[in-house]
Scaffold this motif. Structure first.
Motif, short mmCIF file in Angstrom:
data_model
loop_
_atom_site.label_atom_id
_atom_site.label_comp_id
_atom_site.label_asym_id
_atom_site.label_seq_id
_atom_site.Cartn_x
_atom_site.Cartn_y
_atom_site.Cartn_z
N GLY A 1 -75.69 -62.37 -40.53
CA GLY A 1 -75.07 -60.90 -40.62
C GLY A 1 -75.10 -60.08 -39.34
N ALA A 2 -74.89 -58.91 -39.79
CA ALA A 2 -75.07 -58.03 -38.41
C ALA A 2 -75.25 -56.57 -38.87
CB ALA A 2 -73.66 -58.16 -37.56
N LEU A 3 -75.85 -55.75 -38.14
CA LEU A 3 -76.04 -54.08 -38.31
C LEU A 3 -75.15 -53.62 -37.37
CD1 LEU A 3 -77.44 -52.01 -39.58
CD2 LEU A 3 -79.26 -52.22 -37.84
N GLN B 1 -72.80 -59.17 -43.92
CA GLN B 1 -72.77 -60.58 -43.99
C GLN B 1 -71.61 -61.43 -43.38
OE1 GLN B 1 -76.14 -60.52 -44.54
NE2 GLN B 1 -76.13 -62.68 -45.30
N VAL B 2 -71.56 -62.57 -42.62
CA VAL B 2 -70.50 -63.15 -41.97
C VAL B 2 -69.59 -63.62 -43.08
CG1 VAL B 2 -69.75 -65.43 -41.16
CG2 VAL B 2 -71.99 -64.25 -40.48
N TYR C 1 -73.92 -60.17 -30.00
CA TYR C 1 -72.28 -59.88 -29.93
C TYR C 1 -71.68 -60.23 -31.26
CZ TYR C 1 -72.82 -64.30 -27.61
OH TYR C 1 -72.95 -65.69 -27.37
N ALA C 2 -70.62 -59.61 -31.85
CA ALA C 2 -70.34 -59.78 -32.91
C ALA C 2 -68.61 -59.74 -33.03
CB ALA C 2 -70.37 -58.67 -34.26
N GLN C 3 -67.93 -60.72 -33.86
CA GLN C 3 -66.56 -60.94 -33.92
C GLN C 3 -66.18 -60.12 -35.09
OE1 GLN C 3 -64.34 -62.54 -36.44
NE2 GLN C 3 -62.60 -61.84 -35.12
N CYS D 1 -77.69 -58.35 -34.78
CA CYS D 1 -77.63 -59.46 -35.48
C CYS D 1 -78.80 -59.52 -36.47
CB CYS D 1 -77.45 -60.91 -34.97
SG CYS D 1 -76.15 -61.14 -33.80
N GLN D 2 -78.27 -59.98 -37.83
CA GLN D 2 -79.35 -59.91 -39.04
C GLN D 2 -79.22 -61.12 -39.67
OE1 GLN D 2 -81.19 -56.64 -39.78
NE2 GLN D 2 -80.37 -56.46 -37.84
#
Length: 120
Positions: A29-31, A48-49, A77-79, A118-119
């Protein structure tokens, strides 16, 4: 001479790509942080992804989050795909980088969204 250089490059390239791929880890997941520019209020967004959430009139969807495997607390880095639900138009689709949010940013008059980490 050129043929030898090209052969050496083609031999080295797969190993370099594999090495670079080994150095990156994927998170579950990501923050993210969202800013409403009108009210000045910031909101933490945890995703969450594959999950999507609403932020104002926007839908924010996380496709993937990656970070350097050797240093999980460093650059993430997040999509992301960000859609304006009121106009049914995609405002952003691509990769956002935590250390350079202006490099690939959401372009909206009211809202900003950026990656924090990222988490797992």
């Amino acid at each position: 001479m050129i043929r030898a250089a090209l052969t050496a490059l083609l031999t080295f390239l797969p190993a370099a790509v594999a090495l670079a791929a080994d150095e990156v880890a994927r998170a579950d997941g990501a923050l993210l942080r969202g800013l409403d520019k009108v009210s000045g209020r910031t909101t933490e967004i945890r995703l969450q992804v594959g999950e999507a959430t609403r932020f104002g009139r926007l839908e924010v969807r996380l496709g993937e989050c990656r970070y350097p495997a050797g240093d999980p607390s460093s650059d993430a880095y997040a999509q992301l795909a960000i859609t304006d639900l009121a106009q049914n138009v995609t405002l952003f689709s691509g990769w956002m980088i935590a250390s350079s949010p202006a490099l690939s940013a959401l372009d909206d008059a009211r809202y900003d969204v950026w990656v924090i980490s990222c988490q797992s």
